[in-house]
Design an enzyme around this catalytic site. Sequence first.
Site, PDB file in Angstrom:
ATOM      1  CB  CYS A  73      65.122  83.948  28.642  1.00 23.80           C
ATOM      2  SG  CYS A  73      65.978  83.590  30.192  1.00 23.80           S
ATOM      3  CB  ALA A  74      63.088  79.300  28.927  1.00 27.12           C
TER       4      ALA A  74
END
Length: 375
Positions: A73-74
Amino acid sequence: MSVKAMNSKEVARKVIEKKELFILDVRNEGDFADWKIEGANFDYFNIPYFELLDGVEEIIDRIPADKEVVVVCAKEGSSMMVAEMLSDEGLDVAYLEGGMKAWSEYLEPVKVGELKDGGELYQFVRLGKGCLSYMVVSNGEVAIIDATRMADVYVNFVKEINARITHVFDTHLHADHISGGRKIAEATGATYWLPPKDAGEVVFEYAALEGGNDVQIGNSTINIHALYSPGHTIGSTSFVIDEKYLLSGDILFIDSIGRPDLAGLAEDWVGDLRESLYKRYRELSEELIVLPAHFMIIEELNEDGSVARKLGTLFAENHGLSIEDENEFRSLVTENLPPQPNAYQEIRETNMGKITPNEEKQREMEIGPNRCAVR
């Protein structure tokens, strides 16, 4: 089943060694389409995290049991939660420690080769951003070229080899990433060099890097010779090191050439770009090993993770070096260009010293793929 953290160094080794890896990317579809971790033998499945809030049962059959799996994910939090949900369903998975933010900042040092009288040349490969920076080591002295903003990586590396940084160079004023050159120079007392034609708006002192400069690093037989090569910017300067290596900055890449539009002057600079590539570089030895400041696609990596080719090979294989018609060349580098780098105007102003964004803002400014090339 267990959930473990996989760090960026581990992922980098899988990229370089062409290992298999299955990436479950839980960022938004647009973010994934724009920029992802690339590997020759990587497989991907992208589904936004918010679609998994009620459980992961519907994607279980999409996760292979015979491959190593990492959730991405980020920033880490969402991937950790998804990994734990998958673990609860009996799957053995990992999550990327620090997320794409950490991947964007990771530097993999690769020794490119030996120099005369015991010197060494290192390439620092920023796999998540396509940036390449360099370190020349000779008799306890070090020069760093096109450093990223992760200054501590270079400073700590130099400490480990018991050397000291005496010179720091930028081949041009960068527009796609924030330079760490000035920060390193201030921290170590090194001289910071910048092409004056790119430095008209900078608000700090620098040493003028111009064509014909010879800078000694360590032993007197090792020198860095500056070659004025405008086109990507009006001040772009290449380096010939040890009569063996050509550091081409953002003028010439392995599979592409530099774009001339990041200061809004594509039509003005396209002629300079062609002259640098088709005249200045043609006068150099084809045996020189080209070491660019960026790579565009993962296929440009060599077996050891380095990005390098002989100049003669590029003249034979790089399409951007074999366009005889000047109008066709002009069209290639001024029309149908990829999107400009994220926040490139702010990045230029940061590298000029006009603005001083905090660390988190700098990360946001740099997020995204390399977009310095045309092919």
